[in-house]
Write a protein that holds these residues in place. Structure first.
Motif, mmCIF file in Angstrom:
data_model
loop_
_atom_site.group_PDB
_atom_site.id
_atom_site.type_symbol
_atom_site.label_atom_id
_atom_site.label_comp_id
_atom_site.label_asym_id
_atom_site.label_seq_id
_atom_site.Cartn_x
_atom_site.Cartn_y
_atom_site.Cartn_z
ATOM 1 N N LEU A 86 -0.969 -1.427 -5.454
ATOM 2 C CA LEU A 86 -2.228 -1.351 -4.700
ATOM 3 C C LEU A 86 -3.083 -2.592 -4.938
ATOM 4 C CD1 LEU A 86 -3.201 2.414 -5.157
ATOM 5 C CD2 LEU A 86 -2.322 1.301 -3.089
ATOM 6 N N ASN A 146 -5.960 -1.016 4.092
ATOM 7 C CA ASN A 146 -5.608 0.286 3.514
ATOM 8 C C ASN A 146 -5.445 0.190 1.999
ATOM 9 O OD1 ASN A 146 -5.566 1.634 6.023
ATOM 10 N ND2 ASN A 146 -3.487 0.880 6.421
ATOM 11 N N ALA A 153 1.823 2.114 -9.578
ATOM 12 C CA ALA A 153 0.934 2.398 -8.446
ATOM 13 C C ALA A 153 -0.228 1.418 -8.413
ATOM 14 C CB ALA A 153 0.429 3.843 -8.536
ATOM 15 N N LEU A 212 1.079 4.178 -3.011
ATOM 16 C CA LEU A 212 0.836 5.611 -2.831
ATOM 17 C C LEU A 212 2.058 6.427 -3.228
ATOM 18 C CD1 LEU A 212 -1.043 5.604 0.604
ATOM 19 C CD2 LEU A 212 -2.021 5.819 -1.683
ATOM 20 N N GLN A 255 6.498 9.700 -10.808
ATOM 21 C CA GLN A 255 5.099 9.275 -10.793
ATOM 22 C C GLN A 255 4.874 8.233 -11.883
ATOM 23 O OE1 GLN A 255 2.202 12.335 -11.690
ATOM 24 N NE2 GLN A 255 0.669 11.374 -10.358
ATOM 25 N N LYS A 296 1.912 6.693 -6.889
ATOM 26 C CA LYS A 296 0.733 7.456 -7.305
ATOM 27 C C LYS A 296 0.998 8.963 -7.232
ATOM 28 C CE LYS A 296 -4.104 8.325 -6.080
ATOM 29 N NZ LYS A 296 -5.240 7.941 -5.189
ATOM 30 N N TYR A 297 1.637 9.412 -6.163
ATOM 31 C CA TYR A 297 1.872 10.848 -5.964
ATOM 32 C C TYR A 297 3.301 11.262 -6.306
ATOM 33 C CZ TYR A 297 -2.531 10.621 -3.428
ATOM 34 O OH TYR A 297 -3.853 10.426 -3.092
ATOM 35 N N ASN A 357 0.830 -1.209 0.000
ATOM 36 C CA ASN A 357 0.000 0.000 0.000
ATOM 37 C C ASN A 357 0.859 1.252 0.000
ATOM 38 O OD1 ASN A 357 -2.631 1.524 0.556
ATOM 39 N ND2 ASN A 357 -1.404 2.079 2.355
ATOM 40 N N ASN A 358 1.914 1.273 0.821
ATOM 41 C CA ASN A 358 2.771 2.451 0.892
ATOM 42 C C ASN A 358 3.527 2.685 -0.418
ATOM 43 O OD1 ASN A 358 1.862 2.526 3.496
ATOM 44 N ND2 ASN A 358 3.816 2.035 4.460
ATOM 45 N N ASN A 397 -7.655 2.260 -0.962
ATOM 46 C CA ASN A 397 -7.037 3.069 -2.005
ATOM 47 C C ASN A 397 -7.263 2.475 -3.403
ATOM 48 O OD1 ASN A 397 -5.877 5.078 -0.278
ATOM 49 N ND2 ASN A 397 -4.334 3.579 0.337
ATOM 50 N N TYR A 398 -7.328 1.158 -3.495
ATOM 51 C CA TYR A 398 -7.617 0.529 -4.785
ATOM 52 C C TYR A 398 -9.064 0.799 -5.197
ATOM 53 C CZ TYR A 398 -7.382 -2.995 -8.485
ATOM 54 O OH TYR A 398 -7.390 -3.649 -9.706
#
Length: 450
Positions: free
Chosen positions: A347, A357, A343, A328, A338, A331-332, A324-325, A361-362
């Motif tokens: 996810l 988490n 990403a 993200l 990026q 993603k950002y 998950n980390n 986010n997914y």
């Protein structure tokens, strides 16, 4: 309990002082009453023959002349009966004894008020210590005569010494008891407020340091993490956690070194923990209006590059929360370029492995959709000129009437959907996360169904 003991000791001191003052007052009153009784008894008894003043020398002179015996000594009884002893009273100014019929004091020279015969005893018994002191003071102020202090008899001197001894004993015992009580209070306060808390703190710190140097690696990591926390819960009874954290400040570098050494050995959970420490994780504290306030969870300065490195190492070892980390981060574009493809991959992997988490986010990706640029192509664009009619501009859409026609080729971006918008797919992942107790997933589902 502490304030109860202090209150009880204070009440005991007050009671002892009350008894001391009462004893002293009683002794003084007793001596004053005895003195008044003695003065009254002395006033009722006639004075001795040797103390009489103004003894008449011409008594019975007529009788002697008639008998022709000028050297005849008068009879004592006859003299006493004929001239009774004059009574005495106290001067209201200087306190000296003077004849009762005197108008002026023979010591201070002040004029006295005439007193009635029935006030004779009052002048004798009312001469208290305060009245005598006032008389002495007035004698100094009114007449420059030397005040004679009456000599104290041995009996009175002995009584006064006994009184002083008793008063001194009472005061000494009270002072000793007061010192003992205050010493007990001070010792109790020092023991429970200074000595005992310090001993407990030293014992807790010694145990923590022993665990920090323990051979058990799990124990070392657990203690090292607590040392690096900004608000650690150490779990020691009657010892403030903030004081322990303050005492452990010199050991922070050693604690971080312990965690890094274990991470280099390939422990995925410790690698993930090290990433959390370096990313500068913040925890929620309180909310004021629409603003939420967070505080740093760890005391280490943030370093996002190191955090992404250790999360990536943990993801390589299939540690679920790390996916998950990493998703993200891509993603950002945090410390990495990026990349939506990576990403989505991270996810999706985390969501399929069951991380709540990652599922949240997914699902957000399906709610918003993910469209990325896939390329570009050339398009022809025509621009027509304008003809002027006075101050107005006339646009001609017919190419035959247009003055000029401009043809240009421009680049147009092409996009493709990596994840199409699909709210049902989003709700499916949110429900999985909500089933694990994820609060954010519950909020997202509530907004959707509203």
């Amino acid at each position: 309990m502490y304030w109860g003991i202090v209150g009880g000791l204070g009440a005991l001191i007050c009671y002892l002082l009350y008894l001391s003052i009462g004893s002293i007052t009683g002794l003084i009153k007793t001596q004053l009453s005895k003195k008044k009784d003695a003065v009254k008894e002395n006033s009722d008894e006639p004075q001795s023959f040797g103390e009489r003043k103004n003894f008449p020398t011409n008594v019975d002179s007529d009788v002697s002349q008639e008998r022709g015996d000028a050297n005849q000594v008068p009879d004592t009884n006859t003299v006493i009966n004929q001239n009774p002893i004059s009574e005495k009273k106290y001067c209201r100014y200087c306190g000296k004894q003077i004849p009762v019929d005197s108008i002026y004091c023979s010591y201070c020279g002040r004029k006295l008020k005439e007193s009635l015969p029935d006030e004779k005893d009052k002048s004798l018994t009312g001469a208290s210590l305060l009245t005598r002191i006032k008389g002495i003071f007035n004698s100094f102020a009114g007449a420059p005569k030397k005040v004679k202090i009456p000599k104290m008899s041995n009996e009175k001197r002995t009584k006064m010494r006994n009184i002083i001894k008793k008063i001194g004993k009472v005061l000494l015992v009270t002072a000793i008891i007061g010192v003992i009580v205050l010493g007990c209070i001070g010792g109790y306060s020092y023991y429970y407020d200074e000595y005992l808390p310090k001993e407990r703190l030293n014992g807790a710190c010694a145990e923590i340091i022993n665990n920090l140097h323990s051979r058990n690696e799990a124990q070392r990591i657990k203690i090292s993490k607590k040392i690096l926390l900004s608000n650690a819960n150490w779990g020691y009874k009657d010892v403030d956690d903030s004081r322990i954290s303050s005492e452990m400040r010199p050991y922070r570098s050693e604690a971080l070194k312990n965690i890094e050494n274990t991470a280099y050995k390939g422990d995925a959970s410790v690698q993930y923990l090290l990433g959390e420490i370096y990313i500068g994780t913040r925890e929620y504290k309180f909310k004021s209006g629409d603003t939420k306030f967070y505080e740093p969870l760890y005391v280490i300065d943030p370093d996002t590059a190191k955090a992404i490195y250790w999360w990536n190492e943990a993801a390589k070892r299939n540690y679920t929360p790390a996916f998950n980390n990493m998703g993200l981060a891509y993603k950002y574009g945090v410390s990495v370029p990026q990349n939506w493809t990576k990403a989505i991959e991270f996810l999706k992997t985390g969501a399929e492995k069951g991380d709540a988490n990652a599922q949240v986010n997914y699902g957000i990706l399906y709610r918003d959709g993910v469209r990325v640029k896939s390329g570009s192509h050339k398009e022809i664009k025509r621009q027509f000129g304008y003809s002027w009619e006075g101050e107005k501009i006339k646009q001609y859409y017919d190419t035959d009437l247009a003055e000029t026609v401009i043809i240009s080729r421009i680049d147009v971006n092409d996009y493709k959907w990596l994840i199409p918008e699909n709210i049902e797919e989003a709700k499916k992942w949110w429900r999985m996360a909500a089933a694990q107790g994820n609060q954010k997933a519950k909020e997202l589902l509530q907004k959707v169904y509203e």
